[in-house]
Design an enzyme around this catalytic site. Sequence first.
Site, short mmCIF file in Angstrom:
data_model
loop_
_atom_site.label_atom_id
_atom_site.label_comp_id
_atom_site.label_asym_id
_atom_site.label_seq_id
_atom_site.Cartn_x
_atom_site.Cartn_y
_atom_site.Cartn_z
N GLY A 32 -11.59 -13.89 -92.92
CA GLY A 32 -11.32 -12.84 -91.95
C GLY A 32 -10.56 -13.39 -90.76
N PHE A 33 -11.18 -13.41 -89.59
CA PHE A 33 -10.54 -13.86 -88.35
C PHE A 33 -9.29 -13.05 -88.07
CE2 PHE A 33 -13.02 -17.41 -89.94
CZ PHE A 33 -13.72 -17.79 -88.82
N HIS A 34 -9.45 -11.74 -88.12
CA HIS A 34 -8.36 -10.86 -87.75
C HIS A 34 -8.92 -9.47 -87.43
CE1 HIS A 34 -8.45 -10.25 -92.26
NE2 HIS A 34 -8.54 -9.01 -91.83
N ALA A 35 -8.06 -8.66 -86.84
CA ALA A 35 -8.35 -7.23 -86.67
C ALA A 35 -7.15 -6.49 -87.25
CB ALA A 35 -8.52 -6.89 -85.19
N HIS A 75 -12.92 -9.12 -87.04
CA HIS A 75 -14.03 -9.39 -87.93
C HIS A 75 -13.90 -10.74 -88.62
CE1 HIS A 75 -11.17 -6.70 -90.01
NE2 HIS A 75 -11.40 -7.42 -91.08
#
Length: 133
Positions: free
Chosen positions: A48-51, A96
Amino acid sequence: MSLANFIVFPDLGDSRGSLVVMDDLAGLPFKIRRAYYLFGSGIKESRGFHAHKTLHQVAVCISGACKMVLDDGEVRDEFRLNSPFRAIELPPLVWHEMHEFSEDCVLLVLADNYYDEADYLRNYEDFLERVSV
Ligand code: TYD
C-alpha cells in the site's frame, strides 16, 4: 472519530459451507468495476503506502488476516482484518497501508474503477498537501 467504516455481509451458506455475496445490493457503496487480490505476502512484508485521488475501494480478508492502517492526514488508525464477512472501506483521499499478513492471507479488494496510475498519491507529503486544501 474513527476512520473505520466496516461493511458486514451475511453468510448465505448452509450445512455445505459458507457463501458470501458482495455487491451494491448487499451493501457495497459502489458498483464493482475491478476486483484484485493480494496473497503470498510474508508476515514482514508491507504494501500500500498510497492514497487515491478519486478511487473508492473496499477490502476484505477472504482468508487469513492482516493489519490495515488508515490515515486521513489528521487521524491515523489501525484495524485487524480477519473475517471474510467484514470488509473495510478505503475511500478516496485516505492513505492506506497493509502490514502483518498471515501466511494464509488472501486480501480481496473491490474497486469502483479501473487501474489508473495517475489516480495514485504515492508520496506522503503530496498526500498531506492534497488533503490540507
Ligand atoms: P500497487 O497498487 O502499488 O500495490 P500495493 O498497494 O498492494 O502495494 O500495485 C502494484 C503494482 O501492480 C503497480 O506496478 C501497479 C500494478 N497494478 C496494476 O497494473 N493493476 C491493478 O489493478 C493494480 C491494483 C496494480
